[in-house]
Scaffold this motif. Structure first.
Motif, PDB file in Angstrom:
ATOM      1  N   ARG A  29      46.483  33.612   7.793  1.00 28.15           N
ATOM      2  CA  ARG A  29      47.672  32.813   7.989  1.00 28.15           C
ATOM      3  C   ARG A  29      48.581  33.514   8.979  1.00 28.15           C
ATOM      4  N   THR A  30      49.487  32.779   9.587  1.00 28.24           N
ATOM      5  CA  THR A  30      50.388  33.391  10.549  1.00 28.24           C
ATOM      6  C   THR A  30      51.268  34.416   9.858  1.00 28.24           C
ATOM      7  N   VAL A  31      51.528  35.545  10.517  1.00 29.13           N
ATOM      8  CA  VAL A  31      52.197  36.657   9.849  1.00 29.13           C
ATOM      9  C   VAL A  31      53.237  37.315  10.740  1.00 29.13           C
ATOM     10  N   GLN A  41      48.837  39.926  13.870  1.00 31.21           N
ATOM     11  CA  GLN A  41      50.199  40.359  13.634  1.00 31.21           C
ATOM     12  C   GLN A  41      51.025  40.311  14.910  1.00 31.21           C
ATOM     13  N   ARG A  83      54.615  33.064  11.129  1.00 32.73           N
ATOM     14  CA  ARG A  83      54.483  31.985  10.153  1.00 32.73           C
ATOM     15  C   ARG A  83      55.826  31.301   9.943  1.00 32.73           C
ATOM     16  N   THR A 124      57.507  31.096   4.676  1.00 32.98           N
ATOM     17  CA  THR A 124      57.324  32.457   4.195  1.00 32.98           C
ATOM     18  C   THR A 124      57.014  32.532   2.711  1.00 32.98           C
ATOM     19  N   ARG A 155      50.036  35.388   3.432  1.00 32.92           N
ATOM     20  CA  ARG A 155      49.576  35.384   4.817  1.00 32.92           C
ATOM     21  C   ARG A 155      48.059  35.368   4.913  1.00 32.92           C
ATOM     22  N   ASP A 193      53.101  25.368  10.449  1.00 31.63           N
ATOM     23  CA  ASP A 193      52.336  26.601  10.285  1.00 31.63           C
ATOM     24  C   ASP A 193      51.114  26.574  11.190  1.00 31.63           C
ATOM     25  N   TYR A 241      47.365  28.276  11.420  1.00 29.08           N
ATOM     26  CA  TYR A 241      46.365  29.017  10.665  1.00 29.08           C
ATOM     27  C   TYR A 241      45.207  29.415  11.572  1.00 29.08           C
TER      28      TYR A 241
END
Length: 457
Positions: free
Chosen positions: A7-9, A34, A39, A42, A46, A288, A290
């Motif tokens: 997941r986006t982080v 990273q 993301r 929140t 992640r 989001d 992904y």
């Protein structure tokens, strides 16, 4: 079986998953994600997981206990995931991604389940459809939709349109670039209208697009323009909710990994665009992004039939008798070759040298059966020699090797021999086991070599 979805982080997170099989991550993958992605929501973990199989309750419970709140699913796997979620203790709202697009029924058997806009792919082995009728059929029969409606506070359900670019496929002309973009936009608009209506009726929470095409270069026939996705989502929202045209589009899912890095570039472009765009129809703060298959690479970017390369450590059988398992990063190539493979190779070549029959030929002419046996032994020796040579040719993946066995090697043996005596069959079987282990190591060398080249560049 456990598949991973990044997941986006923003910040690194240390996570321990109590599962039956350890999973090892290549550090570069985490670093890339990273750096490149941010993301929006929140509250979710992640790291997302797709669990494949029927007995997934223990793993699901362990994942939730360790902070995983993002799960990826698809048609036939929804029932097992629902049962696992219902049986788990869930204290935090979770997000489940599911998808609609493909069904794998045989074409002749599926005439009673036909839908408008069915696109049958090559050899009629799979059908693709993202039309409103098919979407509603999937939603009506989805265990996840029923679970969401029964437990509204349990989860957010995001339905993903899977590979919409496939709707540009034409069985006669394949992908016609000149008209495919308009076709895809039109059919995607119909899909999004159906999904916007599903959001209004509380069947789902939101929707998105899961696509290989998003990560392709614009020149590729299967390229999907992410701007088109945003535009069509806005148009669909304006039709369904004209007084408040805010789109329920909430997610993009696209492949990216250690070797297929263009998806990360595209993800950054999408993020920058929606973050700097003042048009509230796009919900710029709530989309989001992904990354799917972060540990699986395809040389053809996942749009053909090329077998995958696994970018992770896993246990493999390195012996003929199956008594020794090692993690791939611990497998010593030289030891494997000298201790297990070469003895099996030498035994096979020696067994099929037909030396005894050739000695008889010095004293008398060979019978028809003896001549056929000599020819068969020569064929097998050549086959074994070719397989031995293939180790140094850097087979891309073990799946490619198995495909060659199934489509070439086994039919050759089957057509050449009516039967094999027990000793010959055992010798051949031991060779194939040892050769398969050697091929596995060879495939690892390819992956590690690509990894070294990537880190240097």
């Amino acid at each position: 079986m456990m598949l991973l979805l990044f997941r986006t982080v923003k910040q690194p997170v240390t996570l321990t998953v109590r599962a039956s099989t350890p999973v090892f991550f290549l550090p570069k993958v985490n670093t890339l994600i990273q750096k490149k992605l941010v993301r929006a929501n929140t509250t979710n973990s992640r790291l997302g997981i797709r669990l494949v199989g029927s007995d997934i309750l223990p793993i699901t419970d362990a994942l939730i206990s360790n902070g995983i709140t993002l799960f990826d699913s698809f048609g036939s796997n929804e029932e097992a995931l629902c049962q696992a979620l219902e049986a788990s203790i869930i204290e935090t709202r979770i997000t489940v991604l599911s998808r609609v697009g493909y069904r794998t029924n045989d074409k002749q058997q599926s005439q009673q389940l036909a839908f408008p806009n069915d696109v049958w792919l090559k050899d009629n082995e799979a059908c693709h459809n993202i039309g409103p009728e098919y979407i509603q059929h999937c939603l009506t029969n989805s265990p996840l939709v029923k679970l969401k409606q029964q437990n509204p506070s349990l989860m957010d359900l995001v339905f993903m349109v899977h590979n919409p670019e496939t709707q540009g496929y034409d069985e006669e002309e394949e992908f016609v670039v000149s008209r495919r973009r308009d076709t895809i936009r039109d059919r995607l608009r119909q899909s999004f209208i159906a999904l916007e209506e599903a959001c209004l009726s509380n069947q789902i929470s939101s929707y998105g697009v899961c696509s290989n095409g998003l990560s392709l270069q614009e020149s590729h026939a299967l390229y999907l323009n992410w701007n088109d996705v945003l535009d069509v989502a806005s148009e669909a929202a304006a039709i369904v909710v004209p007084n408040n045209g805010s789109s329920k589009l909430r997610a993009f899912q696209l492949p990216a990994n250690l070797f297929e890095t263009h998806g990360l570039v595209v993800a950054e472009q999408i993020h920058n665009y929606i973050s700097n765009n003042n048009n509230t129809q796009y919900y710029s703060n709530n989309i989001d992004i992904y990354v799917s298959r972060p540990l699986t690479c395809y040389a053809d970017q996942g749009v053909g039939s090329v077998p995958p390369i696994r970018c992770l450590d896993y246990e493999m059988d390195i012996t003929v008798d199956g008594q020794k398992m090692l993690w791939t990063h611990l497998v010593p190539e030289g030891v494997l070759q000298s201790q297990y493979y070469h003895p099996a190779l030498n035994a096979a070549m020696s067994h099929f040298d037909a030396e005894a029959i050739l000695e008889v030929q010095k004293e008398r002419p060979l019978t028809v059966e003896e001549r056929e046996t000599v020819q068969g032994c020569r064929l097998l020796q050549q086959l074994i020699y070719d397989l031995d040579t293939s180790i140094s040719k850097n087979t891309k993946s073990f799946q490619e090797y198995e495909d060659d066995l199934r489509t070439k090697v086994i039919p050759l043996i089957h057509n050449a021999f009516e039967e094999l005596d027990e000793t010959s069959a055992n010798v051949l079987q031991n060779f194939f086991k040892a050769h398969g282990a050697a091929i596995r190591v060879s495939c690892l060398v390819v992956v590690y070599t690509l990894y070294i080249i990537y880190t240097i560049l």
